[in-house]
Design an enzyme around this catalytic site. Sequence first.
Site, PDB file in Angstrom:
ATOM      1  N   THR A 145     121.560 -13.903 -49.349  1.00  0.00           N
ATOM      2  CA  THR A 145     121.214 -12.542 -49.769  1.00  0.00           C
ATOM      3  C   THR A 145     122.136 -11.577 -49.062  1.00  0.00           C
ATOM      4  OG1 THR A 145     118.933 -13.175 -49.934  1.00  0.00           O
ATOM      5  CG2 THR A 145     119.384 -10.841 -49.877  1.00  0.00           C
ATOM      6  N   LYS A 238     118.915  -8.896 -56.670  1.00  0.00           N
ATOM      7  CA  LYS A 238     118.233  -9.673 -55.635  1.00  0.00           C
ATOM      8  C   LYS A 238     117.485  -8.740 -54.680  1.00  0.00           C
ATOM      9  CE  LYS A 238     117.186 -12.748 -52.578  1.00  0.00           C
ATOM     10  NZ  LYS A 238     117.161 -14.135 -52.328  1.00  0.00           N
ATOM     11  N   LEU A 239     118.185  -7.706 -54.208  1.00  0.00           N
ATOM     12  CA  LEU A 239     117.531  -6.764 -53.283  1.00  0.00           C
ATOM     13  C   LEU A 239     116.347  -6.094 -53.974  1.00  0.00           C
ATOM     14  CD1 LEU A 239     120.467  -4.891 -51.462  1.00  0.00           C
ATOM     15  CD2 LEU A 239     119.329  -7.012 -50.845  1.00  0.00           C
ATOM     16  N   CYS A 294     113.531 -12.705 -45.771  1.00  0.00           N
ATOM     17  CA  CYS A 294     114.162 -11.884 -46.817  1.00  0.00           C
ATOM     18  C   CYS A 294     113.614 -10.471 -46.970  1.00  0.00           C
ATOM     19  CB  CYS A 294     114.042 -12.596 -48.160  1.00  0.00           C
ATOM     20  SG  CYS A 294     115.240 -13.902 -48.344  1.00  0.00           S
ATOM     21  N   PHE A 295     112.298 -10.335 -47.079  1.00  0.00           N
ATOM     22  CA  PHE A 295     111.762  -9.050 -47.537  1.00  0.00           C
ATOM     23  C   PHE A 295     112.206  -7.873 -46.664  1.00  0.00           C
ATOM     24  CE2 PHE A 295     107.838 -10.675 -50.092  1.00  0.00           C
ATOM     25  CZ  PHE A 295     108.698 -11.121 -51.062  1.00  0.00           C
TER      26      PHE A 295
HETATM   27  C1  UDX Z   1     110.744 -14.290 -50.957  1.00  0.00           C
HETATM   28  C2  UDX Z   1     110.839 -14.130 -52.487  1.00  0.00           C
HETATM   29  O1  UDX Z   1     109.553 -14.414 -53.065  1.00  0.00           O
HETATM   30  C3  UDX Z   1     111.908 -15.064 -53.050  1.00  0.00           C
HETATM   31  O2  UDX Z   1     112.055 -14.863 -54.444  1.00  0.00           O
HETATM   32  C4  UDX Z   1     113.229 -14.741 -52.336  1.00  0.00           C
HETATM   33  O3  UDX Z   1     114.251 -15.570 -52.809  1.00  0.00           O
HETATM   34  C5  UDX Z   1     113.075 -14.916 -50.837  1.00  0.00           C
HETATM   35  O4  UDX Z   1     112.021 -14.065 -50.374  1.00  0.00           O
HETATM   36  P1  UDX Z   1     109.624 -16.032 -49.321  1.00  0.00           P
HETATM   37  O5  UDX Z   1     109.888 -14.997 -48.279  1.00  0.00           O
HETATM   38  O6  UDX Z   1     110.046 -17.434 -49.055  1.00  0.00           O
HETATM   39  O7  UDX Z   1     110.307 -15.621 -50.690  1.00  0.00           O
HETATM   40  O8  UDX Z   1     108.043 -16.096 -49.601  1.00  0.00           O
HETATM   41  P2  UDX Z   1     107.005 -15.204 -50.445  1.00  0.00           P
HETATM   42  O9  UDX Z   1     106.106 -16.134 -51.168  1.00  0.00           O
HETATM   43  O10 UDX Z   1     107.673 -14.186 -51.266  1.00  0.00           O
HETATM   44  O11 UDX Z   1     106.148 -14.512 -49.296  1.00  0.00           O
HETATM   45  C6  UDX Z   1     106.684 -13.533 -48.428  1.00  0.00           C
HETATM   46  C7  UDX Z   1     105.599 -12.984 -47.538  1.00  0.00           C
HETATM   47  O12 UDX Z   1     104.675 -12.198 -48.276  1.00  0.00           O
HETATM   48  C8  UDX Z   1     104.755 -14.051 -46.828  1.00  0.00           C
HETATM   49  O13 UDX Z   1     104.533 -13.653 -45.496  1.00  0.00           O
HETATM   50  C9  UDX Z   1     103.479 -14.086 -47.626  1.00  0.00           C
HETATM   51  O14 UDX Z   1     102.371 -14.537 -46.878  1.00  0.00           O
HETATM   52  C10 UDX Z   1     103.345 -12.624 -48.004  1.00  0.00           C
HETATM   53  N1  UDX Z   1     102.526 -12.390 -49.209  1.00  0.00           N
HETATM   54  C11 UDX Z   1     102.934 -12.874 -50.422  1.00  0.00           C
HETATM   55  C12 UDX Z   1     101.366 -11.637 -49.115  1.00  0.00           C
HETATM   56  O15 UDX Z   1     100.981 -11.180 -48.020  1.00  0.00           O
HETATM   57  N2  UDX Z   1     100.636 -11.388 -50.260  1.00  0.00           N
HETATM   58  C13 UDX Z   1     101.013 -11.852 -51.480  1.00  0.00           C
HETATM   59  O16 UDX Z   1     100.298 -11.571 -52.459  1.00  0.00           O
HETATM   60  C14 UDX Z   1     102.197 -12.623 -51.568  1.00  0.00           C
END
Ligand code: UDX
Length: 478
Positions: A145, A238-239, A294-295
């Site tokens: 990313t 992506k971002l 990522c986020f």
């Molecule tokens: C994320 C994106 O989903 C993915 O498409 C990108 O390529 C990389 O970043 P990831 O970080 O692996 O993936 O996991 P994700 O399932 O998105 O969860 C991220 C965070 O959000 C976790 O801490 C999860 O517990 C939290 N989350 C997710 C919530 O608190 N509530 C939700 O409803 C969904």
Amino acid sequence: MSSPSNASPSAFGPIRSICCIGAGYVGGPTMAVIADRCPGIKVTVVDLNASRIAAWNDPDLSRLPVYEPGLDAVVARCRGRNLSFSTEVSAAIAAADMVFLSVNTPTKLKGVGAGQASDLRWIEASAREVAACAQGHTIVVEKSTLPVRTAETVQAILAAAQRNPSDQSAAAPCTFSVLSNPEFLAEGTAVADLEHPDRVLIGGDDPAAIEALASVYGHWVPAERILRTNLWSSELSKLTANAFLAQRISSINAIGALCEATGADVHEVAHAIGTDSRIGPKFLKAGPGFGGSCFQKDILNLVYLCGHYGLQEVAAYWQAVVELNGWQQHRLARLVVQRLFGTVTGKRIAVFGFAFKADTNDTREAPAIRICQDLLEEGAQLAIYDPKVSSAQMTDDLGQPPQAQGEGVWRAAETPEEAVRQADAVVILTEWASFASLDWSMLVPQMRHPAWLFDTRSVADLAAARAAGLQVWRVGMG
Ligand code: UDX
Ligand code: ADP
């Protein structure tokens, strides 16, 4: 800047050899699935980290460096057939028709853009390695990313190394095309996401290179799911995808806090709004805030980019998503302290779950880190149980080694039973499926009373916990 692709051959044969630089959470699983689905392509994953490569080569598949459901089976099928893991970076680049850059791009800690911009030193280093070692025409694919317009940097580095076929120099021709192919896999479901992606996005300005990469994915991804865009749209998509997903989480966590204050239930609210087909039911789970590599990084990148282009209001809008996330984590730690009579000094607290989400051993930006640090600062004694996270990883994340006795100390527990002994509270921070079926009637008698359950993930059987004598708090429930 003229793109290196302008000088590249307009068409080339099918891809036979792929090199991926970076054997991490993205590079490892992605290449394993490509090798699995494309038996005719030789896939080599390289990394400077020799112990990581050794772990990928470990005959005991339970010791792969990345835990993902189903990954061991995929690696078992292809490793030694057309998938290999190596530290021989130069040789793998030289042999490749296509090189994926899948290196780490964390947020910069110092200098210009500190705290917001991505640190691109590993991308630059790997682009320079490709420039130095590639032979013939090489398609370079950005998989990490990255901030928008990073491809420009990669192109500039490669352009300096390019030797066109018409050059009079004695050296063999060496040309490049740069593509952006962002990864949308989520940890914990990486293999399923790679095998059945909602879409594959390919950005670039060399149609032949785009088609070459599309044909790799075409081995298993339906044609209508392979999207083609320009480079910058791909990087920005992506971002944007991650910013939108994270924004939903901060939004539902904000509403969750209001539910707690008013007597509403965030799960009922999420269900009610999620049935609106325009909103949809996914990513509306209130919790301890989002973690993962990522986020936060991607939103901060977006904020930096908006600031750079003078869009201060847009930057502030996205910044608020990250701020609310931090606020939620501190709020939950404060709430635990308040319920335990305003002090946790010297009190034992069992923490269930340390990974940033279930089904992964990854702890990057895990909400557990900040919440545990706050509780340690308040003087608590934490016993942390996570089925997949090692004590060494917790030591790194918490910035202090385990210690059995004292105030503001933590230790890892091997089982939930061991964690709850003499504890005043259990705090659930990761939604591991096993936490739904904990035998509270067996655990609660081991605790000191009055004892609490704080369920920040809404996984525990609250009725059973109450029946066993716990006072319970669940996120977003008034
Ligand atoms: C994320 C994106 O989903 C993915 O498409 C990108 O390529 C990389 O970043 P990831 O970080 O692996 O993936 O996991 P994700 O399932 O998105 O969860 C991220 C965070 O959000 C976790 O801490 C999860 O517990 C939290 N989350 C997710 C919530 O608190 N509530 C939700 O409803 C969904
Ligand atoms: P991600 O989650 O994006 O996969 P990781 O940090 O898990 O990120 O993995 C990135 C990997 O890239 C690390 O194992 C790191 O050692 C590797 N890496 C970084 N720079 C280089 C480089 N120049 N050459 C080879 N490997 C590299």
